[in-house]
Design a protein around this motif. Structure first.
Motif, PDB file in Angstrom:
ATOM      1  N   ARG A  79       0.833  -1.209   0.000  1.00  0.00           N
ATOM      2  CA  ARG A  79       0.000   0.000   0.000  1.00  0.00           C
ATOM      3  C   ARG A  79       0.867   1.257   0.000  1.00  0.00           C
ATOM      4  O   ARG A  79       0.600   2.212  -0.729  1.00  0.00           O
ATOM      5  CB  ARG A  79      -0.929   0.009   1.218  1.00  0.00           C
ATOM      6  N   GLN A 103      -7.350 -11.844  -0.356  1.00  0.00           N
ATOM      7  CA  GLN A 103      -8.183 -10.850  -1.040  1.00  0.00           C
ATOM      8  C   GLN A 103      -7.529  -9.471  -1.022  1.00  0.00           C
ATOM      9  O   GLN A 103      -7.517  -8.754  -2.027  1.00  0.00           O
ATOM     10  CB  GLN A 103      -9.563 -10.764  -0.372  1.00  0.00           C
ATOM     11  N   ALA A 104      -6.963  -9.107   0.128  1.00  0.00           N
ATOM     12  CA  ALA A 104      -6.303  -7.803   0.235  1.00  0.00           C
ATOM     13  C   ALA A 104      -5.112  -7.724  -0.711  1.00  0.00           C
ATOM     14  O   ALA A 104      -4.852  -6.682  -1.329  1.00  0.00           O
ATOM     15  CB  ALA A 104      -5.854  -7.559   1.671  1.00  0.00           C
ATOM     16  N   MET A 106      -4.790  -9.211  -3.581  1.00  0.00           N
ATOM     17  CA  MET A 106      -5.332  -8.999  -4.921  1.00  0.00           C
ATOM     18  C   MET A 106      -5.729  -7.541  -5.122  1.00  0.00           C
ATOM     19  O   MET A 106      -5.423  -6.929  -6.138  1.00  0.00           O
ATOM     20  CB  MET A 106      -6.543  -9.903  -5.150  1.00  0.00           C
ATOM     21  N   ARG A 107      -6.423  -6.976  -4.129  1.00  0.00           N
ATOM     22  CA  ARG A 107      -6.929  -5.602  -4.253  1.00  0.00           C
ATOM     23  C   ARG A 107      -5.806  -4.587  -4.319  1.00  0.00           C
ATOM     24  O   ARG A 107      -5.970  -3.517  -4.911  1.00  0.00           O
ATOM     25  CB  ARG A 107      -7.869  -5.292  -3.085  1.00  0.00           C
ATOM     26  N   HIS A 108      -4.685  -4.902  -3.704  1.00  0.00           N
ATOM     27  CA  HIS A 108      -3.573  -3.949  -3.711  1.00  0.00           C
ATOM     28  C   HIS A 108      -2.590  -4.208  -4.850  1.00  0.00           C
ATOM     29  O   HIS A 108      -1.527  -3.584  -4.910  1.00  0.00           O
ATOM     30  CB  HIS A 108      -2.853  -3.973  -2.366  1.00  0.00           C
TER      31      HIS A 108
END
Length: 236
Positions: A79, A103-104, A106-108
């Motif tokens: 991040r 999941q985090a 992937m999102r980042h």
């Protein structure tokens, strides 16, 4: 994403793991994969950030990043990198396997996620998929649906997934045969596939038959003046 920045176009990799021994093993694995070079190793998020900000004068293409670091988590580092404008690619290499963390990641923007413990073959598959993504992204201009599919499929493995491949078959080899057929202007013989993929004719023939049985390759016959008809293959 740019072409490899290391000597001879090699892809430069930063290995980040709090365990010095594990980092050394992972770096040794990377060094065995053609097309990759270890740019350096880091054992904290701070060390990794300093390296990526050019403290060593090396541009890094890919970070193999552990999640459990002593000063902050790997995802927190990702991040922060994005906020600072660093677009270096990331593959998570970690023992963290809870769905929320995956999941985090992937999102980042993590391109892949490799769960510890893993084998050399497991890491090599991720790195070769990453190299395939680089090849798919070469060149400028607009992309047709075919190229878009190759880009999005490069990291996802072969068209015949692991569950569909009989024991002793490689998803990467199946994907290589697929890319040869997809890039051809017409049906190819097993010999032509072998030459374009640098595989043996026997291996190419074996994978062509496998892909034909799964419905991904279409077989046609080319009849000559004499002798047996030639088997020709094209992607469905």
């Amino acid at each position: 994403m740019t072409l490899g920045t290391g000597p001879g176009g090699l892809l430069e990799v930063l290995v980040v793991d709090d365990d010095v021994r594990v980092a050394r093993v992972n770096a040794a694995y990377v060094g065995k994969v053609a097309g990759f070079r270890v740019a350096g190793q880091a054992h904290t998020a701070a060390e990794a950030l300093a390296f990526l900000e050019g403290a060593q004068g090396i541009h890094v293409d890919l970070v193999l990043l552990d999640h459990y670091l002593p000063d902050e988590t790997g995802l927190s580092l990702v991040r922060r990198l994005r906020q600072l404008g660093h677009h270096t690619d990331v593959i998570m290499v970690t023992a963290a396997r809870d769905i929320a963390t995956v999941q985090a990641a992937m999102r980042h923007g993590a391109l892949q996620y490799l769960v510890k413990p893993f084998t050399f073959a497991g890491l090599r598959a991720k790195l070769e998929g990453y190299a395939a993504l680089h090849r798919a992204l070469e060149g400028d201009g607009e992309a047709g649906q075919d190229q878009v599919d190759r880009i999005f499929g490069a990291l996802g493995g072969a068209s015949a997934g692991p569950a569909e491949l009989p024991k002793g078959h490689s998803a990467l080899t199946a994907d290589l045969v697929r890319e040869v057929l997809r890039g051809a202007e017409g049906p190819l013989s097993a010999q032509e596939v072998a030459e374009r993929s640098s595989l043996s004719r026997q291996t190419a023939q074996r994978y062509l038959k496998l892909l034909e049985r799964t419905g991904r390759v279409r077989l046609s016959l080319k009849y000559g003046e004499t002798g047996r008809p030639e088997h020709r293959y094209d992607w469905v």
